[in-house]
Scaffold this active site. Structure first.
Site, PDB file in Angstrom:
ATOM      1  N   CYS A  27       0.823  -1.204   0.000  1.00  0.00           N
ATOM      2  CA  CYS A  27       0.000   0.000   0.000  1.00  0.00           C
ATOM      3  C   CYS A  27       0.857   1.255   0.000  1.00  0.00           C
ATOM      4  O   CYS A  27       0.347   2.366   0.028  1.00  0.00           O
ATOM      5  CB  CYS A  27      -0.904   0.038   1.218  1.00  0.00           C
ATOM      6  SG  CYS A  27      -2.009  -1.345   1.304  1.00  0.00           S
ATOM      7  N   CYS A 100      -3.485   6.432   6.993  1.00  0.00           N
ATOM      8  CA  CYS A 100      -2.185   6.983   7.373  1.00  0.00           C
ATOM      9  C   CYS A 100      -2.123   7.231   8.878  1.00  0.00           C
ATOM     10  O   CYS A 100      -1.124   6.927   9.524  1.00  0.00           O
ATOM     11  CB  CYS A 100      -1.913   8.291   6.644  1.00  0.00           C
ATOM     12  SG  CYS A 100      -1.778   8.100   4.871  1.00  0.00           S
TER      13      CYS A 100
END
Lengths: 153, 397
Positions: A27, A100
């Protein structure tokens, strides 16, 4: 944006008490947290914290904010920092970038887990669960690499 | 010619190009006095009709096709959808098999996936590590029921130029399938001659060659018969209904005229620029991987992976410094997956997420290269001091 351009607590730490590694390069995000733990009024606290991140702008910014938030906190306090608070501290993240802030939270929790394990301290069920999730992501990455025969690259 | 932006360096020309001022000028009257509908019988309508005809002639000239083989559409995406869906549905009695490759633009791949849901069968050819489709692989996959082969002329991400002539020959020599190519990246930089290539259909748009966005074209050889995508008033010879977008068509015509005149010179200039840039970067920055063919590649296209540096972070850092680039890393895409093109050429996730695409255009200068290399050296070094990956770009222990 400032946390991306001039991140705080960035870089490797000499002689950390513990290091964590979380993320999933498939990712595009990998994060390491370095911790130094001290004792204050009979409680363990985060004396110093640093990070290194391979990731997009939000990943770098959330790493920076997370370390700022954790610095000086007791281990119990730091353990309870959640991704939501991190993104709020940054003034909110788009939905698509929420992973994140979860990466940064994972990195911090994993570092505390590793420290507690090393020192033989009590580990809460919640922290154990968080550790398992972090491990799974890393393993999945390794598996994927093997499957695609990418280790040669 | 005036530089489009004095302070910022725009090197994302494979994404879109700035409009040539001459193109804009050619379009202006059609937003004002010459607003007519080309289908009207009166003078204003005839003026519009003449302008569309002239523009069509210019696009045909660029491709060396006949005028009535050019259909104006709304975009390259529309042209590609038209080819895939139009062919699939009009030839379904003959067969339901389509062949394409794994590095095509998303609009081809998504349309193919949709066709699969409608009961068609699609073969996605592999490419080699430089991005090339092999004519032998294609030959092997061709079947009696193959109705269409669609392979792009040049890849927008990594600049691979496919052997279109050979692939078209293989297709026609071994099947009844039509051969289509998406050539959106090519005109104005390289030769695009539909006769010489021996193809049946070709996709084009204006905004990759200094024309306006929102206008595309489809070259369809006269004897190729496929269903339209848009039904309606029968414009474009019944191939694409909807009132003609006159100003944009005129702009497309002007852009084609300029592209036809300058492609040799531009092709050479852009090739020199990308070679120079690649060489300078490789001399000054360590652990850089070139994605795509060594040479020749699509003029102006550069795709590099700076090991350990995440692409999106680098793009934003460069943006802060006034340099506009692109990346194959898509941390903001829903699936968080890196570019399907980099995956298709065998790049691992870390390398794919570390990619930076620089694409030069005719408004770039030698000074741009110098400034870019200096800034890149600094930003790559800084992001490498943050990175959690080791020197080989691995996750390590």
């Amino acid at each position: 944006m400032e946390h991306f351009k001039n991140p705080s607590n960035m870089g490797e730490m000499k002689d950390p008490d513990v290091t964590s590694k979380v993320g999933n390069p498939a990712c595009g995000d990998v994060m390491r947290i370095y911790l130094k733990v001290g004792k204050r009024d009979g409680e363990k606290y985060i004396k110093d914290i640093k990070f290194k991140t391979f990731g997009c702008a939000s990943a770098i910014a959330t790493s920076s904010v997370t370390t700022e938030m954790a610095m000086g906190k007791t281990l119990e306090e730091a353990e309870s920092i959640e991704e939501k608070e991190i993104s709020e501290e940054l003034g909110g993240l788009p939905k698509i970038k929420m992973h994140c802030s979860s990466l940064s939270a994972n990195g911090l929790h994993e570092a505390i887990y590793q420290y507690k394990k090393k020192e033989g301290l009590d580990i809460s069920e919640d922290l154990k669960k968080k550790h398992k999730i972090a491990q799974k992501t890393l393993e999945r990455t390794k598996e994927m690499r093997r499957k695609h025969g990418l280790d040669e690259e | 010619m005036k530089k489009v932006n004095e302070d910022r360096i725009y090197v994302d020309n494979n994404s879109t190009t700035p409009m040539d001022p001459r193109v804009k000028e050619s379009m202006d009257p059609y937003f004002g006095e010459d607003f007519g509908n080309p289908n009207s019988l009166h003078k204003r309508g005839r003026t519009a009709n003449d302008s569309v005809k002239k523009a069509r002639g210019k696009v045909a000239d660029l491709l060396k096709s006949k005028e009535d083989e050019i259909i104006f559409t709304g975009s390259a995406t529309e042209s590609n959808n038209h080819v895939l869906k139009g062919t699939a549905f009009s030839r379904k009695k003959k067969g339901k098999h389509i062949i394409t490759d794994k590095t095509e633009h998303k609009c081809i791949l998504s349309a193919c996936r949709w066709l699969e849901e409608q009961g068609f069968e699609v073969t996605y050819l592999d490419v080699d590590e430089e991005g090339y489709v092999s004519p032998e692989d294609l030959k092997e996959e061709l079947r009696d029921d193959t109705v269409l082969v669609s392979i792009m002329m040049a890849n927008n991400e990594i600049g691979t130029i496919q052997p279109i002539k050979e692939l078209a020959e293989v297709t026609h020599g071994n099947s009844d399938a039509y051969f289509h190519t998406d050539a959106a990246q090519c005109p104005g930089k390289m030769k695009v001659d539909v006769e010489e290539l021996g193809i049946d259909m070709l996709t084009l748009n204006a905004h990759k060659m200094y024309g306006p966005k929102g206008i595309g074209a489809l070259y369809k050889r006269q004897d190729v018969d496929i269903d339209p995508l848009l039904h309606g008033g029968g414009q474009e010879g019944g191939e694409r209904s909807g009132t003609e977008n006159v100003p944009y068509i005129v702009g497309f015509g002007k852009a084609s005229e300029i592209a036809k005149r300058n492609w040799k010179k531009q092709g050479k200039k852009l090739t020199d620029m990308h070679n120079k840039f690649i060489q300078k970067i490789q001399n000054r920055i360590e652990e850089v991987k070139l994605n795509g063919p060594k040479k020749p590649r699509l003029p102006g296209n550069v795709n590099l992976s700076f090991i350990g540096v995440e692409g999106e972070a680098l793009v934003l850092r460069l943006d802060e410094r006034g340099i506009e680039t692109a990346t194959g890393s898509a941390c903001s895409s829903e699936e968080l997956k890196a570019s399907h093109v980099l995956e298709a050429i065998g790049r691992g996730p870390e390398t794919a997420h570390s990619s930076l695409r620089v694409s030069f255009g005719k408004f770039n200068t030698e000074e741009d290269i110098e400034r870019m290399v200096d800034v890149l050296e600094e930003e790559v070094a800084d992001l490498r001091s943050i990175t959690a990956l080791d020197k080989k770009g691995k996750i390590g222990d």
